[in-house]
Enzyme design. Structure first.
Site, PDB file in Angstrom:
ATOM      1  N   ASP A   1      35.375  34.490  44.458  1.00 15.12           N
ATOM      2  CA  ASP A   1      34.270  33.691  43.892  1.00 15.12           C
ATOM      3  C   ASP A   1      33.176  32.775  44.058  1.00 15.12           C
ATOM      4  OD1 ASP A   1      32.166  34.641  41.531  1.00 15.12           O
ATOM      5  OD2 ASP A   1      33.143  33.313  40.465  1.00 15.12           O
TER       6      ASP A   1
ATOM      7  N   SER B   1      26.023  36.301  40.821  1.00 14.19           N
ATOM      8  CA  SER B   1      26.595  37.364  40.239  1.00 14.19           C
ATOM      9  C   SER B   1      27.050  38.723  40.438  1.00 14.19           C
ATOM     10  CB  SER B   1      27.364  36.585  38.633  1.00 14.19           C
ATOM     11  OG  SER B   1      27.084  36.063  38.769  1.00 14.19           O
TER      12      SER B   1
ATOM     13  N   ARG C   1      35.263  42.636  31.816  1.00  6.46           N
ATOM     14  CA  ARG C   1      35.842  41.937  32.956  1.00  6.46           C
ATOM     15  C   ARG C   1      37.409  42.236  32.778  1.00  6.46           C
ATOM     16  NH1 ARG C   1      32.317  38.091  36.829  1.00  6.46           N
ATOM     17  NH2 ARG C   1      30.662  38.724  35.708  1.00  6.46           N
TER      18      ARG C   1
ATOM     19  N   CYS D   1      27.466  41.498  41.768  1.00  6.50           N
ATOM     20  CA  CYS D   1      26.449  42.005  43.330  1.00  6.50           C
ATOM     21  C   CYS D   1      27.037  42.173  44.802  1.00  6.50           C
ATOM     22  CB  CYS D   1      25.447  40.446  43.794  1.00  6.50           C
ATOM     23  SG  CYS D   1      23.978  40.867  42.305  1.00  6.50           S
TER      24      CYS D   1
ATOM     25  N   TYR E   1      33.436  33.659  26.318  1.00 10.01           N
ATOM     26  CA  TYR E   1      33.624  33.994  27.189  1.00 10.01           C
ATOM     27  C   TYR E   1      33.481  32.994  28.521  1.00 10.01           C
ATOM     28  CZ  TYR E   1      31.390  35.883  31.293  1.00 10.01           C
ATOM     29  OH  TYR E   1      31.743  36.718  32.271  1.00 10.01           O
TER      30      TYR E   1
ATOM     31  N   ARG F   1      27.855  34.437  30.561  1.00  4.75           N
ATOM     32  CA  ARG F   1      27.139  32.954  30.941  1.00  4.75           C
ATOM     33  C   ARG F   1      25.582  33.114  30.374  1.00  4.75           C
ATOM     34  NH1 ARG F   1      25.402  32.337  35.082  1.00  4.75           N
ATOM     35  NH2 ARG F   1      25.953  34.125  36.481  1.00  4.75           N
TER      36      ARG F   1
ATOM     37  N   LYS G   1      33.232  28.044  37.303  1.00  8.44           N
ATOM     38  CA  LYS G   1      31.713  28.275  37.671  1.00  8.44           C
ATOM     39  C   LYS G   1      31.606  26.537  37.412  1.00  8.44           C
ATOM     40  CE  LYS G   1      31.324  31.596  38.948  1.00  8.44           C
ATOM     41  NZ  LYS G   1      30.572  32.285  38.168  1.00  8.44           N
TER      42      LYS G   1
ATOM     43  N   HIS H   1      29.432  29.475  46.123  1.00  5.96           N
ATOM     44  CA  HIS H   1      29.815  30.923  45.508  1.00  5.96           C
ATOM     45  C   HIS H   1      30.210  31.982  45.692  1.00  5.96           C
ATOM     46  CE1 HIS H   1      28.113  33.823  41.995  1.00  5.96           C
ATOM     47  NE2 HIS H   1      29.315  33.414  41.895  1.00  5.96           N
TER      48      HIS H   1
HETATM   49  P1  GTP Z   1      30.537  37.868  39.770  1.00  6.05           P
HETATM   50  O1  GTP Z   1      31.928  38.260  39.636  1.00  6.05           O
HETATM   51  O2  GTP Z   1      29.752  38.093  38.262  1.00  6.05           O
HETATM   52  O3  GTP Z   1      30.351  36.808  40.488  1.00  6.05           O
HETATM   53  O4  GTP Z   1      30.556  39.467  40.552  1.00  6.05           O
HETATM   54  P2  GTP Z   1      30.714  39.438  42.072  1.00  6.05           P
HETATM   55  O5  GTP Z   1      29.361  39.311  42.807  1.00  6.05           O
HETATM   56  O6  GTP Z   1      31.852  39.364  42.660  1.00  6.05           O
HETATM   57  O7  GTP Z   1      30.295  41.412  41.664  1.00  6.05           O
HETATM   58  P3  GTP Z   1      31.271  43.119  41.789  1.00  6.05           P
HETATM   59  O8  GTP Z   1      32.234  43.045  43.511  1.00  6.05           O
HETATM   60  O9  GTP Z   1      32.420  42.544  41.098  1.00  6.05           O
HETATM   61  O10 GTP Z   1      30.528  43.439  42.075  1.00  6.05           O
HETATM   62  C1  GTP Z   1      29.639  44.031  41.339  1.00  6.05           C
HETATM   63  C2  GTP Z   1      28.755  45.706  40.638  1.00  6.05           C
HETATM   64  O11 GTP Z   1      28.752  45.736  42.085  1.00  6.05           O
HETATM   65  C3  GTP Z   1      30.237  46.714  40.492  1.00  6.05           C
HETATM   66  O12 GTP Z   1      29.728  46.956  39.824  1.00  6.05           O
HETATM   67  C4  GTP Z   1      30.101  47.628  42.043  1.00  6.05           C
HETATM   68  O13 GTP Z   1      30.383  48.369  41.973  1.00  6.05           O
HETATM   69  C5  GTP Z   1      29.124  47.122  42.316  1.00  6.05           C
HETATM   70  N1  GTP Z   1      29.140  47.214  43.899  1.00  6.05           N
HETATM   71  C6  GTP Z   1      30.379  46.117  44.512  1.00  6.05           C
HETATM   72  N2  GTP Z   1      29.960  46.583  46.147  1.00  6.05           N
HETATM   73  C7  GTP Z   1      28.387  48.175  45.823  1.00  6.05           C
HETATM   74  C8  GTP Z   1      28.391  48.011  47.612  1.00  6.05           C
HETATM   75  O14 GTP Z   1      28.546  47.718  48.682  1.00  6.05           O
HETATM   76  N3  GTP Z   1      27.643  49.586  46.849  1.00  6.05           N
HETATM   77  C9  GTP Z   1      27.275  49.268  45.864  1.00  6.05           C
HETATM   78  N4  GTP Z   1      26.050  50.671  45.793  1.00  6.05           N
HETATM   79  N5  GTP Z   1      27.641  48.993  44.489  1.00  6.05           N
HETATM   80  C10 GTP Z   1      28.429  47.673  44.880  1.00  6.05           C
HETATM   81  C1  SPV Z   2      29.590  35.141  37.622  1.00  3.92           C
HETATM   82  O1  SPV Z   2      29.393  35.298  36.677  1.00  3.92           O
HETATM   83  O2  SPV Z   2      29.658  34.688  38.845  1.00  3.92           O
HETATM   84  C2  SPV Z   2      31.007  35.091  36.677  1.00  3.92           C
HETATM   85  C3  SPV Z   2      31.717  35.494  35.524  1.00  3.92           C
HETATM   86  O3  SPV Z   2      31.658  35.152  38.101  1.00  3.92           O
HETATM   87  S1  SPV Z   2      31.908  34.017  35.208  1.00  3.92           S
HETATM   88  O4  SPV Z   2      33.318  33.304  35.478  1.00  3.92           O
HETATM   89  O5  SPV Z   2      32.356  34.276  33.829  1.00  3.92           O
HETATM   90  O6  SPV Z   2      31.200  32.847  35.927  1.00  3.92           O
HETATM   91 MN    MN Z   3      30.708  34.832  40.530  1.00  7.57          MN
END
Ligand code: GTP
Ligand code: SPV
Ligand code: MN
Length: 602
Positions: A292, A267, A384, A269, A216, A76, A225, A245
């Site tokens: 999400d 994002s 992704r 996290c 993207y 983004r 979003k 979110h």
């Molecule tokens: P968006 O799709 O961008 O909104 O991200 P998200 O909030 O869904 O994050 P996602 O669950 O994909 O995790 C992002 C990164 O954080 C990944 O590389 C995970 O492996 C890492 N992660 C997720 N949960 C944990 C956790 O409990 N501990 C640690 N150390 N890392 C984590």
């Molecule tokens: C984020 O960045 O929070 C995502 C991926 O979930 S995107 O759809 O590109 O915003």
């Molecule tokens: Mn997201």
């Protein structure tokens, strides 16, 4: 008008919208999306022929594709994202703003002839359920077959949506997208067309979205979003609901007690991982509703009901594996998925950092030869997978219920190496709103820009609030005031990312986060003990279950520690953050900050 451009719809508004933009953008042809399998086959074949898609080995990942973007189009673009409200004040201090007329003039210049040599795809879609009391329709026009294929995974779309829009003569969000890469007569296309100039623009009063220059995800799949957060947050403010979110999960205890939890983390996290968590504590079960976005409204029973408006997962690939997220792995292995900016292996599979069994050789996302010895990453950190939610084995049945689920707890969380404990509980809704409004997190690769910088990311919505964030905080406060607080969710704050002095994580995370969820639901039911601290309530010694975990009670205390000195250092940052909003900041948030200061003895 050629025969081809005659709209196959009786909905005058849709026909006019498409006709108007076709005249400006001048595509070679117009394709009205049906959403059926034949269309998917045609789209994916067309994408293979331009080199955008590489078909993966059908034995390993049936009906699935690999794509690598242009290196300038990987995430983004927050600095190119605008909220063009009529009044600048309504965009607030956290959004980019330009006067709508000025932006339209500028973008009309970019859009003029921008689809030459290409097909315009018309995508009728609905965010949320088609059967909902008020279906939330949109029409995206795009010149990207990649976007069209991805939209089919991420949103309910196609002919049945169009027919319903006709029956209802429905209003819809106009979502305009172009990669901004017209083709001259005879010019060969590139694998990832895009433009150096990018604009992701929202007209909140008109409920319109104009996007240019990027293919993207968050910049181009406009139902996600742009609509379901930025435009929907404005609708939600006007109509008294919340567009957030947040993931949504269903947690069942060994006794069969069900709780629904929503969680807002910025994002990259941890939302997707928590949403699909495989509990490590015996007898507990997690099912997924969304990873999400959550749309939430107070029901007649006074509870806050949430639906996931999406139809797929657009998940971060790196770090995803059978240990961290087995349910995501099983979902993508069923096929029908698109992988972007990961590595391609020699046997026609995908790989990324953190996945098991690194291949001896692969092609990196940049198209270069890669081996485990390579210094460069095989996959972009924001690479992704895009996969249908219906393929998830632990999808809760309630996903299909247009009423959604009543939320028992809201979690806010971020990525902080220091200061913020593993979990703590807000005293009440207003305090919870304060925690959300001051949420801080280290930036990630999900947006272009520096990574690892701590910033305030209120409710994990900093890049997604479609209006003045001060008004958004008031809206949250009012939800608490206008409703029976006893029936609203309890609010908690979590941090899976705190580090020890050697830089290691203090908490094992992933499936072990079920222990934190357990403490949370036991708090809600009045079973688990908590200790007051200046910032909120943390688990009392012995109340957070670490049975069977290789962790001492002492180590857990470090993960839970509230260090007043560290928190005193946060105060000026919170003060400065709040000052940005001037008179738009609800006064009760200043009261909360004063309370925190005095409890810290600052
Ligand atoms: P968006 O799709 O961008 O909104 O991200 P998200 O909030 O869904 O994050 P996602 O669950 O994909 O995790 C992002 C990164 O954080 C990944 O590389 C995970 O492996 C890492 N992660 C997720 N949960 C944990 C956790 O409990 N501990 C640690 N150390 N890392 C984590
Ligand atoms: C984020 O960045 O929070 C995502 C991926 O979930 S995107 O759809 O590109 O915003
Ligand atoms: Mn997201």
């Amino acid at each position: 008008m050629t025969a081809e451009t005659q709209a196959p719809t009786t909905h005058r508004g849709i026909a006019d919208f498409v006709e108007k933009w076709a005249a400006i953008m001048q595509p070679d042809s117009i394709h009205w999306c049906t959403g059926d399998d034949q269309e998917w086959d045609e789209l994916t074949r067309a994408l293979e022929s331009t080199g955008t898609f590489t078909r993966l080995n059908p034995q390993l990942k049936p009906n699935s594709f690999y794509a690598a973007s242009d290196p300038i189009d990987v995430a983004r673009v927050e600095d190119r994202t605008y909220i063009c409200s009529v009044e600048e004040k309504d965009a607030g201090p956290t959004n980019n703003w330009m006067a709508p007329d000025e932006m339209k003039t500028l973008m009309n210049g970019l859009y003029e002839g921008c689809m030459k040599g290409r097909t315009m795809y018309v995508i009728p879609f609905v965010m949320g359920h088609l059967e909902s009391e008020r279906p939330m329709f949109g029409i995206e026009i795009t010149d990207s077959a990649y976007v069209t294929a991805s939209m089919r995974v991420m949103a309910r779309m196609g002919t049945n949506v169009l027919r319903r829009m006709e029956e209802l003569d429905a209003d819809f969000v106009e979502a305009v997208h172009s990669v901004g890469h017209p083709l001259a007569e005879g010019e060969k296309d590139v694998a990832w067309p895009c433009n150096d100039t990018k604009y992701i623009v929202h007209f909140p009063e008109e409920r319109g979205i104009w996007s240019f220059g990027s293919g993207y995800g968050g910049n181009a799949l406009l139902g996600k979003k742009c609509y379901a957060l930025r435009i929907a947050s404005v609708m939600a403010r006007d109509e008294g609901w919340l567009a957030e979110h947040m993931l949504i999960l269903k947690l069942t205890s060994p006794q069969g007690v069900v709780k629904y939890i929503a969680a807002a983390f910025p994002s990259a996290c941890g939302k997707t991982n928590l949403a699909m968590l495989e509990p490590t504590i015996p007898g507990w079960k997690v099912e997924t509703l969304g990873d999400d976005i959550a749309w939430m409204r107070v029901g007649e029973d006074g509870r806050l009901w949430a639906v996931n408006p999406e139809y797929g997962f657009f998940g971060v690939a790196p770090g995803t594996n059978y240990h961290t997220n087995p349910n995501a792995m099983k979902t993508i292995e069923k096929g029908n998925s698109v992988f972007t900016n990961v590595a391609l292996t020699e046997d026609g599979d995908v790989w990324w950092e953190g996945l098991e069994n690194p291949p001896a050789k692969a092609t990196s996302w940049k198209g270069e030869p890669w081996t485990p010895e390579s210094e460069e990453l095989s996959s972009h950190p924001n690479s992704r997978y895009c996969t249908p939610i219906k393929q998830c084995d632990i999808l809760a049945d309630e996903y299909d219920d247009p009423r959604g689920v009543p939320i028992d707890a809201i979690l806010f969380g971020g990525r902080r190496k220091t200061t913020v404990p593993l979990v703590f509980e807000a005293r009440d809704w207003t305090h919870g709103t304060f925690l959300g409004a001051t949420l801080s997190s280290e930036t990630t690769a999900a947006a272009v820009g520096a990574v690892g910088v701590v910033r305030r990311d209120p409710m994990a919505m900093l890049p997604f609030i479609g209006y003045n964030a001060g008004d958004y905080f008031s809206h949250w406060i009012n939800v608490g005031k206008d409703n029976d607080a006893a029936k609203l969710p309890k609010i908690f704050y979590v941090n899976w990312f705190r580090r020890d002095d050697e830089g290691g994580f203090l908490w094992p995370g992933f499936g072990e986060n079920s222990r934190v969820l357990k403490w949370i639901v036991e708090r809600i039911d009045g079973q688990a003990a908590a200790e007051e601290t200046p910032i909120g309530r943390v688990p009392a010694p012995g109340s957070l279950d670490i049975d069977g975990l290789d962790m001492t009670e002492d180590a857990l205390r470090s993960a839970l520690e509230v260090d007043p000195e560290e928190w005193k250092a946060e105060l000026p940052q919170i003060q400065e953050w709040f000052e940005k909003f001037g008179d738009d900041l609800p006064a009760v948030l200043w009261t909360e900050l004063d309370g925190l200061k005095s409890r810290l003895g600052a």
